[in-house]
Design a protein around this motif. Structure first.
Motif, PDB file in Angstrom:
ATOM      1  N   PHE A 261      83.875  34.382  46.591  1.00  0.00           N
ATOM      2  CA  PHE A 261      84.219  35.401  45.301  1.00  0.00           C
ATOM      3  C   PHE A 261      84.822  34.942  44.062  1.00  0.00           C
ATOM      4  CE2 PHE A 261      83.892  38.013  49.524  1.00  0.00           C
ATOM      5  CZ  PHE A 261      82.581  38.542  49.377  1.00  0.00           C
ATOM      6  N   THR A 262      85.491  33.679  44.362  1.00  0.00           N
ATOM      7  CA  THR A 262      86.219  33.366  43.326  1.00  0.00           C
ATOM      8  C   THR A 262      85.470  32.270  42.399  1.00  0.00           C
ATOM      9  OG1 THR A 262      87.457  31.625  44.607  1.00  0.00           O
ATOM     10  CG2 THR A 262      88.509  33.661  44.003  1.00  0.00           C
ATOM     11  N   ASN A 263      84.709  31.575  43.068  1.00  0.00           N
ATOM     12  CA  ASN A 263      83.926  30.472  42.404  1.00  0.00           C
ATOM     13  C   ASN A 263      82.352  30.185  42.910  1.00  0.00           C
ATOM     14  OD1 ASN A 263      85.739  28.643  40.738  1.00  0.00           O
ATOM     15  ND2 ASN A 263      86.778  29.051  42.543  1.00  0.00           N
ATOM     16  N   PHE A 264      82.059  30.709  44.023  1.00  0.00           N
ATOM     17  CA  PHE A 264      80.877  30.686  44.647  1.00  0.00           C
ATOM     18  C   PHE A 264      80.512  29.056  44.918  1.00  0.00           C
ATOM     19  CE2 PHE A 264      76.442  30.624  45.326  1.00  0.00           C
ATOM     20  CZ  PHE A 264      76.222  31.382  46.369  1.00  0.00           C
ATOM     21  N   SER A 265      80.262  28.375  44.014  1.00  0.00           N
ATOM     22  CA  SER A 265      80.216  26.988  44.329  1.00  0.00           C
ATOM     23  C   SER A 265      80.271  26.091  42.905  1.00  0.00           C
ATOM     24  CB  SER A 265      78.655  26.835  44.795  1.00  0.00           C
ATOM     25  OG  SER A 265      77.627  27.197  43.512  1.00  0.00           O
ATOM     26  N   ALA A 266      80.291  24.690  43.487  1.00  0.00           N
ATOM     27  CA  ALA A 266      80.380  24.051  42.338  1.00  0.00           C
ATOM     28  C   ALA A 266      79.283  23.444  41.782  1.00  0.00           C
ATOM     29  CB  ALA A 266      81.266  22.644  42.803  1.00  0.00           C
TER      30      ALA A 266
END
Ligand code: GLN
Length: 386
Positions: A261-266
């Motif tokens: 929820f804060t980044n999902f993915s890099a």
């Protein structure tokens, strides 16, 4: 109508790294402050990044990271530390190690929980604890800049949930030793509610033949730890912002719950490129300790001609220097003069302490071309503050 916001981090200004890099740029100083190399990483890495961008690897990565990178990390930590991790349950790639650190803190810290931080400490731990309603408990190192295990033990309360360790250590350049890990084990064995956040972003830069004592080496420690690392340091690409966290399955489940929820993915294409290089160019990370030891030694031999006193770093690409023989000014004032009058920027140590011990210490970054180091030290040698 103006918006009025109630800050969650009152009293925190801009980070000292940004402040000093800006000051260096404004005064045309050689920047040995914020830690970043002034040389490029492997050509293969940049070629692979361009290749993956040109070949359709531009959509969302799975939230824990792309499979080839998860596999390459798993193989690397097994070959380096003998740790057999399950990449499907114990690993998450993050947009920078800072995100891994903040998520690990969010996982463990509820309002009122206490977190032990060893001072001097890298600057993001304390504010991340506060953002989660936690209470940072700062425990100073000994006078010799070693972890004070007895003081940590006395600082533990029933609310203590997390201990933050950092080795190799920024800003001191120190590194944990075998005896430290034994002391850590004793501390943890008596406290089942306590976890460790082990910031190991300089893992490949440990000097003089010493081992990097990763918490991943010991199954008993691994079971209680979030271990964080960074590709930016390893591949001379701090702007790529890719790091990762390894944690036991229960903790990683919660880590992923927040991360989604804060980044999902890099960033996907860079992850594919890192996977290629980690697998195909192991000599890069295996040669990093020798590469930086050489830079450290070159920097130290140049510094011997100045009024700064240095005791050799055990790891990282930082060198602590004592300017007590040159000036009795406070470190903030001293680095300002060093930047403006000598033309070399450094990092003062006081921002890394909850309680400033008032020592005449600055940190220099030696991840620079030899020529940059030579020019910088020439200026330092000529600097007469009084
Ligand atoms: N880790 C870098 C240092 O210690 C700074 C990173 C940053 O500026 N956020 O210099």
């Amino acid at each position: 109508m103006t918006v009025s916001l109630n800050s969650k981090l009152p009293g925190f200004g801009t980070t000292i790294f940004t402040v000093m890099s800006k000051m260096a740029a404004e005064h045309g100083a050689i920047n040995l402050s914020q830690g970043f190399p002034d040389f490029e990483g492997p050509q293969l890495l940049r070629d692979r990044a361009a290749w993956h961008m040109a070949h359709g690897h531009n959509q969302y990565s799975p939230l824990a990271g792309v499979p080839p990178l998860l596999e390459a990390i798993t193989e690397t930590v097994e070959s380096l530390y003998g740790a057999k991790i399950d990449p499907g349950a114990e690993l998450c790639v993050t947009p920078g190690a800072t995100e891994a650190i903040s998520t690990a803190i969010a996982v463990t810290v509820h309002p009122g929980d206490e977190v032990l931080i060893v001072d001097p400490a890298y600057d993001c731990y304390d504010p991340c604890v506060r953002l989660n309603g936690g209470v940072p408990v700062h425990v100073p190192m000994t006078a010799e800049l070693e972890v004070d295990w007895a003081a940590l033990e006395s600082a533990c309360t029933p609310r203590t949930r997390l201990l933050v360790l950092n080795s190799p250590h920024n800003p001191t350049g120190g590194a944990l030793r075998e005896a430290d890990l034994q002391a850590l084990k004793r501390l943890l064995s008596a406290r089942p509610m306590l976890m460790v956040l082990s910031d190991e972003v300089y893992e490949h830069m440990v000097f003089d033949g010493a081992l990097h004592h990763s918490l991943l080496r010991d199954p008993a420690l691994r079971d209680r730890a979030f271990v964080v690392s960074s590709f930016g340091k390893t591949y001379h690409a701090t702007g790529w912002r890719i790091g990762y966290c390894i944690a036991p399955p229960e903790a990683m489940k919660e880590f992923l719950r927040i991360h989604q929820f804060t980044n999902f993915s890099a960033n996907a294409p860079l992850q594919y490129a890192l996977a290629d290089v980690l697998r195909d160019l192991p000599e890069h990370h295996l040669g990093l300790a020798a590469f930086y030891q050489d830079k450290r030694d070159r920097f130290l031999s140049l510094m011997a001609e100045t009024g700064f006193r240095c005791s050799p770093s055990a790891g990282t690409y930082f060198q602590l220097a004592d300017y007590g023989a040159l000036s009795d000014e406070k470190d903030m004032r001293f680095v300002e003069r060093l930047t403006k009058e000598a033309g070399v920027a450094a990092i003062p140590l006081s921002p890394f302490f909850a309680e400033d011990p008032g020592r005449p210490w600055v940190r220099f970054c030696f991840a620079k071309d030899d020529e940059t180091l030579e020019r910088a030290v020439e200026r330092l040698a000529a600097f007469r503050p009084d």
